[in-house]
Write a protein that holds these residues in place. Structure first.
Motif, short mmCIF file in Angstrom:
data_model
loop_
_atom_site.label_atom_id
_atom_site.label_comp_id
_atom_site.label_asym_id
_atom_site.label_seq_id
_atom_site.Cartn_x
_atom_site.Cartn_y
_atom_site.Cartn_z
N MET A 96 -15.87 -49.27 50.90
CA MET A 96 -17.07 -49.61 51.43
C MET A 96 -16.97 -49.57 52.91
N GLN A 97 -15.93 -50.15 53.60
CA GLN A 97 -15.93 -50.29 55.00
C GLN A 97 -15.66 -49.05 55.44
N VAL A 98 -15.06 -48.09 55.05
CA VAL A 98 -14.64 -46.92 55.65
C VAL A 98 -16.06 -46.02 55.41
N ALA A 99 -16.85 -46.04 54.53
CA ALA A 99 -18.13 -45.46 54.53
C ALA A 99 -19.04 -45.87 55.43
N ALA A 100 -19.12 -47.27 55.69
CA ALA A 100 -20.00 -48.09 56.70
C ALA A 100 -19.70 -47.57 58.23
N ASP A 101 -18.30 -47.39 58.34
CA ASP A 101 -17.82 -47.21 59.62
C ASP A 101 -18.16 -45.44 59.85
N CYS A 102 -18.23 -44.58 59.07
CA CYS A 102 -18.33 -43.14 59.22
C CYS A 102 -20.01 -42.99 59.41
N ASP A 103 -20.71 -44.01 59.11
CA ASP A 103 -22.36 -43.71 59.56
C ASP A 103 -22.71 -43.48 60.56
N ARG A 104 -22.24 -44.20 61.54
CA ARG A 104 -22.66 -43.86 63.06
C ARG A 104 -22.31 -42.42 63.44
N PHE A 105 -21.52 -42.02 62.89
CA PHE A 105 -20.86 -40.68 63.52
C PHE A 105 -21.58 -39.41 62.61
N ILE A 106 -22.11 -39.93 61.49
CA ILE A 106 -22.95 -38.79 60.65
C ILE A 106 -24.29 -38.32 61.27
N PRO A 107 -24.34 -36.98 61.51
CA PRO A 107 -25.66 -36.34 62.15
C PRO A 107 -26.87 -37.03 61.33
N PHE A 108 -27.75 -37.23 62.24
CA PHE A 108 -28.98 -38.05 61.49
C PHE A 108 -30.37 -37.40 62.06
N GLN A 109 -31.06 -36.88 60.94
CA GLN A 109 -32.49 -36.49 61.39
C GLN A 109 -33.61 -37.18 60.76
N GLN A 110 -33.31 -37.34 59.36
CA GLN A 110 -34.30 -37.88 58.58
C GLN A 110 -33.38 -38.81 57.69
N GLY A 111 -32.16 -39.05 57.62
CA GLY A 111 -31.40 -39.88 56.93
C GLY A 111 -30.98 -39.53 55.59
N ALA A 112 -31.37 -38.34 54.99
CA ALA A 112 -30.80 -37.88 53.90
C ALA A 112 -29.22 -37.57 53.62
N LEU A 113 -28.78 -37.15 54.79
CA LEU A 113 -27.46 -36.84 54.74
C LEU A 113 -26.39 -38.38 54.88
N ARG A 114 -26.97 -39.28 55.38
CA ARG A 114 -26.16 -40.55 55.48
C ARG A 114 -26.66 -41.18 53.92
N ASN A 115 -27.63 -40.93 53.53
CA ASN A 115 -28.33 -41.68 52.28
C ASN A 115 -27.46 -41.31 51.09
N SER A 116 -26.89 -39.87 51.29
CA SER A 116 -26.45 -39.33 50.16
C SER A 116 -24.95 -39.71 49.69
N MET A 117 -24.21 -40.50 50.49
CA MET A 117 -22.57 -40.81 50.27
C MET A 117 -22.65 -41.47 48.89
N TYR A 118 -21.64 -41.16 48.18
CA TYR A 118 -21.39 -41.67 47.03
C TYR A 118 -19.79 -41.55 46.80
#
Length: 105
Positions: free
Chosen positions: A1-23
């Protein structure tokens, strides 16, 4: 879970769909993280793909081709290959977290 959280700030963001699709494809302890949007692969690779007639949006079952041109990310600090970027900045903390969790501190 920490790895996923640390990736978030690098993930492109326009409306949040990509960041919110992590599984976790193999479950929380399966050792894999994925992002489930139709464009996740393209954003991760960081290369512009277009259809044969030059459109960036493809219809279902229509093929897109790499152009060799880099994508432009508009949110500051975001980029392609976000896992590698997060790993470069956080690997030592991840190793320490695993050691603490395993009791090998």
């Amino acid at each position: 879970m920490q790895v996923a959280a640390d990736c978030d700030r690098f993930i492109p963001f326009q409306q949040g769909a990509l960041r919110n699709s992590m599984y976790y494809p193999k479950g929380i302890y399966g050792g894999e993280i994925a992002w489930n949007t139709p464009y996740a692969h393209y954003m991760y690779v960081g290369e512009l793909y277009l259809t044969e007639d030059g459109r960036s949006f493809a219809d279902k079952n229509e093929r897109k081709y790499p152009t060799g041109l880099p994508l432009n990310y508009h949110t500051a600090g975001t980029s392609d290959h976000w896992f590698e970027n997060a790993k470069e900045q956080n690997l030592n903390q991840w190793v320490d977290l695993v050691k603490r969790t395993a009791g090998k501190d």
